[in-house]
Design an enzyme around this catalytic site. Sequence first.
Site, PDB file in Angstrom:
ATOM      1  N   ASP A  97      -0.348   2.175   8.826  1.00 36.07           N
ATOM      2  CA  ASP A  97      -0.697   1.625   9.884  1.00 36.07           C
ATOM      3  C   ASP A  97       0.133   1.572  10.995  1.00 36.07           C
ATOM      4  O   ASP A  97      -0.191   1.047  12.146  1.00 36.07           O
ATOM      5  CB  ASP A  97      -1.032  -0.003   9.649  1.00 36.07           C
ATOM      6  CG  ASP A  97      -2.290  -0.156   8.530  1.00 36.07           C
ATOM      7  OD1 ASP A  97      -3.182   0.706   8.362  1.00 36.07           O
ATOM      8  OD2 ASP A  97      -2.262  -1.165   8.189  1.00 36.07           O
TER       9      ASP A  97
ATOM     10  N   VAL B 230      17.836   8.476  -3.917  1.00 33.86           N
ATOM     11  CA  VAL B 230      18.280   8.717  -5.165  1.00 33.86           C
ATOM     12  C   VAL B 230      19.326   9.906  -5.284  1.00 33.86           C
ATOM     13  O   VAL B 230      20.643   9.709  -5.739  1.00 33.86           O
ATOM     14  CB  VAL B 230      17.298   9.269  -6.234  1.00 33.86           C
ATOM     15  CG1 VAL B 230      17.947   9.941  -7.336  1.00 33.86           C
ATOM     16  CG2 VAL B 230      16.349   8.197  -6.458  1.00 33.86           C
TER      17      VAL B 230
ATOM     18  N   GLY C 272       0.744  -1.153   0.060  1.00 31.28           N
ATOM     19  CA  GLY C 272      -0.085   0.109  -0.146  1.00 31.28           C
ATOM     20  C   GLY C 272       0.829   1.280   0.064  1.00 31.28           C
ATOM     21  O   GLY C 272       1.934   1.285   0.548  1.00 31.28           O
TER      22      GLY C 272
ATOM     23  N   ARG D 142      -6.029  -3.217  10.157  1.00 31.74           N
ATOM     24  CA  ARG D 142      -6.588  -4.642  10.140  1.00 31.74           C
ATOM     25  C   ARG D 142      -6.076  -5.167  11.527  1.00 31.74           C
ATOM     26  O   ARG D 142      -6.880  -6.129  12.080  1.00 31.74           O
ATOM     27  CB  ARG D 142      -6.249  -5.464   8.813  1.00 31.74           C
ATOM     28  CG  ARG D 142      -7.028  -5.093   7.797  1.00 31.74           C
ATOM     29  CD  ARG D 142      -6.782  -5.744   6.655  1.00 31.74           C
ATOM     30  NE  ARG D 142      -5.069  -5.549   6.334  1.00 31.74           N
ATOM     31  CZ  ARG D 142      -4.852  -5.723   4.962  1.00 31.74           C
ATOM     32  NH1 ARG D 142      -5.595  -6.362   4.040  1.00 31.74           N
ATOM     33  NH2 ARG D 142      -3.617  -5.561   4.649  1.00 31.74           N
TER      34      ARG D 142
ATOM     35  N   THR E  98       4.160   2.894   5.484  1.00 31.69           N
ATOM     36  CA  THR E  98       2.969   2.120   5.991  1.00 31.69           C
ATOM     37  C   THR E  98       2.322   3.149   6.852  1.00 31.69           C
ATOM     38  O   THR E  98       2.410   3.421   8.015  1.00 31.69           O
ATOM     39  CB  THR E  98       2.787   0.608   6.276  1.00 31.69           C
ATOM     40  OG1 THR E  98       1.403   0.141   6.805  1.00 31.69           O
ATOM     41  CG2 THR E  98       3.672   0.234   7.448  1.00 31.69           C
TER      42      THR E  98
ATOM     43  N   ASP F 142       5.326  -5.098   5.823  1.00 34.60           N
ATOM     44  CA  ASP F 142       6.217  -6.483   6.370  1.00 34.60           C
ATOM     45  C   ASP F 142       5.984  -7.390   4.784  1.00 34.60           C
ATOM     46  O   ASP F 142       6.870  -8.178   4.915  1.00 34.60           O
ATOM     47  CB  ASP F 142       5.387  -7.276   7.360  1.00 34.60           C
ATOM     48  CG  ASP F 142       3.580  -7.173   7.174  1.00 34.60           C
ATOM     49  OD1 ASP F 142       3.268  -6.792   6.111  1.00 34.60           O
ATOM     50  OD2 ASP F 142       2.930  -8.032   8.079  1.00 34.60           O
ATOM     51  N   GLY F 143       4.937  -7.464   4.227  1.00 33.94           N
ATOM     52  CA  GLY F 143       5.167  -8.263   3.025  1.00 33.94           C
ATOM     53  C   GLY F 143       6.318  -7.782   2.018  1.00 33.94           C
ATOM     54  O   GLY F 143       6.775  -8.482   1.531  1.00 33.94           O
TER      55      GLY F 143
ATOM     56  N   ALA G  56      15.214  10.964  -1.224  1.00 36.84           N
ATOM     57  CA  ALA G  56      16.472  11.040  -0.481  1.00 36.84           C
ATOM     58  C   ALA G  56      17.496   9.671  -0.777  1.00 36.84           C
ATOM     59  O   ALA G  56      18.755  10.077  -0.858  1.00 36.84           O
ATOM     60  CB  ALA G  56      16.227  10.608   1.124  1.00 36.84           C
TER      61      ALA G  56
ATOM     62  N   ARG H 295     -26.289  13.031  17.573  1.00 34.79           N
ATOM     63  CA  ARG H 295     -26.155  11.714  17.235  1.00 34.79           C
ATOM     64  C   ARG H 295     -24.799  11.232  17.732  1.00 34.79           C
ATOM     65  O   ARG H 295     -23.703  11.753  17.913  1.00 34.79           O
ATOM     66  CB  ARG H 295     -26.322  11.598  15.825  1.00 34.79           C
ATOM     67  CG  ARG H 295     -27.825  11.845  15.274  1.00 34.79           C
ATOM     68  CD  ARG H 295     -27.854  11.724  14.061  1.00 34.79           C
ATOM     69  NE  ARG H 295     -29.141  11.745  13.566  1.00 34.79           N
ATOM     70  CZ  ARG H 295     -29.526  12.075  12.372  1.00 34.79           C
ATOM     71  NH1 ARG H 295     -28.796  12.573  11.305  1.00 34.79           N
ATOM     72  NH2 ARG H 295     -30.909  11.813  11.676  1.00 34.79           N
TER      73      ARG H 295
ATOM     74  N   GLY I 249     -10.532  13.309  21.389  1.00 33.08           N
ATOM     75  CA  GLY I 249     -11.404  13.041  22.624  1.00 33.08           C
ATOM     76  C   GLY I 249     -12.772  12.074  22.390  1.00 33.08           C
ATOM     77  O   GLY I 249     -13.683  12.487  22.851  1.00 33.08           O
TER      78      GLY I 249
ATOM     79  N   ILE J 158      -8.993   7.508   1.854  1.00 39.72           N
ATOM     80  CA  ILE J 158      -8.621   9.221   1.792  1.00 39.72           C
ATOM     81  C   ILE J 158      -7.512   9.281   2.921  1.00 39.72           C
ATOM     82  O   ILE J 158      -6.625   9.974   2.767  1.00 39.72           O
ATOM     83  CB  ILE J 158      -9.739   9.905   2.112  1.00 39.72           C
ATOM     84  CG1 ILE J 158      -9.594  11.327   2.358  1.00 39.72           C
ATOM     85  CG2 ILE J 158     -10.267   9.444   3.570  1.00 39.72           C
ATOM     86  CD1 ILE J 158     -10.746  12.296   2.692  1.00 39.72           C
TER      87      ILE J 158
ATOM     88  N   ARG K 249       1.063  -5.268  -5.557  1.00 43.43           N
ATOM     89  CA  ARG K 249       1.234  -6.662  -4.697  1.00 43.43           C
ATOM     90  C   ARG K 249       1.527  -7.572  -6.148  1.00 43.43           C
ATOM     91  O   ARG K 249       0.923  -7.814  -7.096  1.00 43.43           O
ATOM     92  CB  ARG K 249       0.181  -6.799  -4.055  1.00 43.43           C
ATOM     93  CG  ARG K 249       0.025  -5.942  -2.911  1.00 43.43           C
ATOM     94  CD  ARG K 249      -1.155  -6.188  -1.716  1.00 43.43           C
ATOM     95  NE  ARG K 249      -1.183  -5.671  -0.500  1.00 43.43           N
ATOM     96  CZ  ARG K 249      -1.506  -4.538  -0.484  1.00 43.43           C
ATOM     97  NH1 ARG K 249      -2.152  -3.760  -1.352  1.00 43.43           N
ATOM     98  NH2 ARG K 249      -1.349  -3.758   0.732  1.00 43.43           N
TER      99      ARG K 249
ATOM    100  N   ASP L 222       2.721  -0.483  11.881  1.00 43.42           N
ATOM    101  CA  ASP L 222       2.742  -1.957  12.374  1.00 43.42           C
ATOM    102  C   ASP L 222       3.842  -2.626  12.149  1.00 43.42           C
ATOM    103  O   ASP L 222       3.944  -3.920  12.224  1.00 43.42           O
ATOM    104  CB  ASP L 222       1.281  -2.484  11.623  1.00 43.42           C
ATOM    105  CG  ASP L 222       1.544  -2.848  10.334  1.00 43.42           C
ATOM    106  OD1 ASP L 222       2.316  -2.184   9.726  1.00 43.42           O
ATOM    107  OD2 ASP L 222       0.648  -3.728   9.622  1.00 43.42           O
TER     108      ASP L 222
END
Length: 319
Positions: free
Chosen positions: A127, A24, A11, A171, A125, A103-104, A22, A162, A185, A250, A72, A129
């Site tokens: 995430d 290059v 991703g 994930r 990434t 990681d992939g 940087a 609401r 908050g 987004i 991928r 992660d």
Amino acid sequence: MKKIGILTSGGDAPGMNAAIRAVVRKAIYHNVEIFGIKNGFQGLIDDHIEKMDIGSVGDIIQRGGTILHSARSEDFKRDEGQQKGVEQLKKHGIEGLIVIGGDGSFRGAQKLTEKGYPCIGIPGTIDNDIAGTDFTIGFDTALNTVIEAIDKIRDTASSHERTFIIEVMGRHAGDLALWAGLADGAESILIPEKKDELQEIVDRLKRGQQRGKKHSIIILAEGVGNAFDYAEKIKENSNLETRVTVLGHIQRGGSPTAADRVLASRLGAQAVDLLLSGEAGKMTGIQNNKLMTHDIAGVLEEKHTIDLSMYQLSKELSI
């Protein structure tokens, strides 16, 4: 080492272009030829390889996404695909490779290293992660994108009195949800690492309602479950009007923040230094604002963890 390559995989993340820039320019500074490989490991197999120069990365530090594009590759997961990639590297005389991704992507870099081609990984990434680094390229920008969206949704939540559930990416890691929830908050934060019981969420909403609170924000990481299912259950158990916003892709786009541009520049330059010093199978990272190096194999074995003290703090502040 006179020729090195660079690719982005998995991703996209804001700041990848700053890292490419940087790498290059650092390579050229050391009189090393640099080759860009488009479309990730699939592009390596398909020989989408072009020599880059200083002008190739002009005016990209502020751009989101990746100029090398990303994809991928199922082919590269197999030995024959990896061997084809090695053949393409040999054909161009490329002696080392820098891989930007998650990681992939690092698993692909590790496979090439095992086949005799030294690779260095740069964590990119949204995430956040990846073990062995406090932050990954793209996380800070995505976080600020999420916060900006929550701020706008809160205006509507307040106007219509609401409860809103906002689903963010993550994930397997709840960093985006946790940091965004604490920064904005949120009344409840749902992350894969620490799942709240539905009744606890409902009780917190009811307590707020009893003291006159007219609206609430709940942040949910996508790995926890379906936001619409949670909304339905909350409405059934609390009778509160609940709406869902799924932020989706987004979160990946947009101009990188200063923090991501600086991080990408530091990690990219360090990656070149590691290759030129004879390192292989390593990942660049940052811990306590200091550049660090870790074995990719160890990083892949270690599980990323979140700061549970932040999670507890979010609960204490959302009483």
